[in-house]
Each structure stands twice: as structure tokens, then as C-alpha cells.
Design a protein around this motif. Structure first.
Motif, PDB file in Angstrom:
ATOM      1  N   THR A  18       0.841  -1.163  -0.132  1.00  0.00           N
ATOM      2  CA  THR A  18      -0.053   0.033  -0.083  1.00  0.00           C
ATOM      3  C   THR A  18       0.904   1.303   0.194  1.00  0.00           C
ATOM      4  N   GLU A  19       1.768   1.177   0.686  1.00  0.00           N
ATOM      5  CA  GLU A  19       2.875   2.346   0.714  1.00  0.00           C
ATOM      6  C   GLU A  19       3.546   2.700  -0.394  1.00  0.00           C
ATOM      7  N   GLU A  20       4.020   1.611  -1.458  1.00  0.00           N
ATOM      8  CA  GLU A  20       4.589   1.678  -2.482  1.00  0.00           C
ATOM      9  C   GLU A  20       3.507   2.204  -3.627  1.00  0.00           C
ATOM     10  N   ASP A  60      -7.284   0.879  -1.084  1.00  0.00           N
ATOM     11  CA  ASP A  60      -8.246   0.331  -0.097  1.00  0.00           C
ATOM     12  C   ASP A  60      -8.192  -1.245  -0.006  1.00  0.00           C
ATOM     13  N   PRO A  61      -7.874  -1.718   0.846  1.00  0.00           N
ATOM     14  CA  PRO A  61      -7.697  -3.386   0.853  1.00  0.00           C
ATOM     15  C   PRO A  61      -8.854  -4.109   0.611  1.00  0.00           C
ATOM     16  N   LYS A  62      -9.940  -3.810   0.784  1.00  0.00           N
ATOM     17  CA  LYS A  62     -11.097  -4.518   0.420  1.00  0.00           C
ATOM     18  C   LYS A  62     -11.605  -4.243  -1.002  1.00  0.00           C
ATOM     19  N   GLU A  63     -11.465  -3.202  -1.570  1.00  0.00           N
ATOM     20  CA  GLU A  63     -11.646  -3.015  -2.941  1.00  0.00           C
ATOM     21  C   GLU A  63     -10.660  -3.813  -3.834  1.00  0.00           C
ATOM     22  N   ARG A  64      -9.329  -3.399  -3.308  1.00  0.00           N
ATOM     23  CA  ARG A  64      -8.106  -3.962  -3.861  1.00  0.00           C
ATOM     24  C   ARG A  64      -8.358  -5.662  -4.127  1.00  0.00           C
ATOM     25  N   ALA A  65      -8.821  -6.251  -2.802  1.00  0.00           N
ATOM     26  CA  ALA A  65      -9.149  -7.766  -3.106  1.00  0.00           C
ATOM     27  C   ALA A  65     -10.139  -7.951  -3.876  1.00  0.00           C
ATOM     28  N   TRP A  66     -11.193  -7.304  -4.077  1.00  0.00           N
ATOM     29  CA  TRP A  66     -12.375  -7.651  -5.107  1.00  0.00           C
ATOM     30  C   TRP A  66     -11.718  -7.471  -6.350  1.00  0.00           C
TER      31      TRP A  66
END
Length: 238
Positions: A18-20, A60-66
Motif C-alpha cells: 500500500t505504501e509503494e 483500499d484493501p477490500k476494494e483491491r481484493a475484489w
């Protein structure tokens, strides 16, 4: 896949942290901002909007996972329009045997074709009219094809209306995504955007194919004949 993935847009690897992603977005946002590209602000604005869209999802972790689960189909440009297709052989003169009213003649073949088109459109007209909120009850009505003895005015009305054909079919069955599966409203908007692109392409294909029938040479011949008859009638009435 067709267009760039969000990872490619930002120039990061699929396993980037996420930082990158945040660091790379800041670099590109400064570089691609419209204020920094005054020589081509329209293109810069388009690029900047895409950067924002990619970052909003991947940060966003959830959106990225989807997104990771669906990106193979999310970025596919091809649209497979099978249902409600029209046989393109009708665009050639090989589909009829003569310019007459016989069972395999021009008028019978095309009368049946346009009747079939109307039969397919009919179940969708009520919802279409409701969505369009049409003030004219005749807005969604199309004249029949007629035959070799059809009145000149009716022939002209047929082509005038059908050359502006617009399908009432929503093509919702072609939607690629079920918005009920979206984790939040932002992803819902992305889903709806992709679904709408597919539906619009299907509508465009159907409209073009129907309209192309009216523009084909054989129909122009019919119009020329009736225009000549109309001119003769006008001369007789003078």
C-alpha cells in the motif's frame, strides 16, 4: 486483457505494498496533473482521472481484493452480443428471388423480417416508454413494411421512422457484474460503468444493423420507384 490494469496505470507490480502504491501515485499525480500539462489539458485530465480511479481502488484493501478477483474480466474490451441478433444475410439480394409479393419475393421476405423485429421489441416497449417518459404515444410505434401496392406516403413513413430506429431492449442480461456483490458504493459505480458500456455497445450494434437495412441498395430502389410514382401523381394533379 484489453485495456491497462490499475497496476499498469500506476506502474506498480501486482504485489506492491500500500505504501509503494501511495508513493507512486503521488509521483504520477504531480507529473500528470492538468495544470502541469497545459499543452494538452484534455488528455492530461483523462489520464489524471484514470490515475485517481486506480489509486482509489488499490489503496483500499477490500476494494483491491475484489478487484484482484475480477480484473481479468474487468478489463476485457470484447462484448459478445448473441441474443436478439439479426441475420446479416438480409443485407444482400440473395435472400429474395424477385422484386415482388411472392412467398420468397422482396416484399414478403422483408415484411416478415421487420415483423419479426417488432415482435422481439414488443415485450420491451412498455418499460422503454416508461423510462423515456414519452409524451407522445406514437413515439415507440413503427410502421409496417407493406407490399408492392402500399401507398407512397406509407412507404415514405416507413423509411423515415425506421431510419431512426432505436431498440427498446435494455440488454441487461449482458451485464458482466452483479452490483449486489460490490463491497461498497465506489465499486458499484465501477461495475455499473462497465455494465453500461456493454449494454450501450449491444444497443448500438442492433440499431446499426436494423438501420443498415434501410440504407441498402435494394431499399433505395424501392424508394426511387415510389418517389417516381409520387412525382407522376403530383404532375397529374397540377
Amino acid at each position: 486483457m484489453g485495456k491497462q490494469t490499475y497496476y499498469e496505470v500506476l506502474g506498480v507490480q501486482p504485489d506492491a505494498t500500500t505504501e509503494e502504491i501511495k508513493k507512486q501515485y503521488r509521483v504520477l499525480a504531480l507529473k500528470c496533473h492538468p495544470d502541469k500539462n497545459l499543452d494538452n489539458t484534455e488528455k492530461a485530465a483523462e489520464t489524471f482521472t484514470l490515475l485517481q480511479e486506480a489509486y482509489s481502488v488499490l489503496s483500499d484493501p477490500k476494494e483491491r481484493a475484489w478487484y484482484d478477483r475480477h480484473k481479468e474480466t474487468f478489463h476485457t474490451d470484447t462484448v459478445d452480443v448473441v441474443d436478439h441478433s439479426i441475420d446479416e444475410s438480409f443485407l444482400t439480394s440473395d435472400c429474395y428471388t424477385g422484386f415482388d409479393d411472392s412467398p420468397t419475393g422482396f416484399y414478403t421476405v422483408y415484411r416478415n423480417l421487420f415483423d419479426e423485429i417488432l415482435d422481439v421489441e414488443e415485450p420491451h416497449k412498455a418499460s422503454f416508454a416508461e423510462l423515456a417518459k414519452s409524451k407522445n404515444d406514437d413515439d415507440d410505434k413503427y410502421p409496417r413494411f407493406g407490399n408492392s401496392t402500399t401507398d407512397v406516403a406509407e412507404v415514405k413513413a416507413f423509411y423515415d421512422r425506421w431510419l431512426a430506429f432505436s431498440t427498446a431492449i435494455s440488454f441487461a442480461h449482458l451485464n458482466k457484474y452483479d452490483i449486489r456483490e460490490a463491497p461498497n458504493r465506489r465499486v458499484v459505480r465501477l461495475m455499473e460503468k462497465e455494465n453500461k458500456k456493454i449494454r450501450d455497445e449491444a444497443k448500438k450494434n442492433r440499431n446499426s444493423l436494423v438501420q443498415n437495412h434501410e440504407k441498402s441498395k435494394k431499399h433505395l430502389v424501392r424508394l426511387e420507384v415510389f418517389n417516381a410514382l409520387s412525382e407522376d401523381e403530383d404532375d397529374e394533379n397540377e
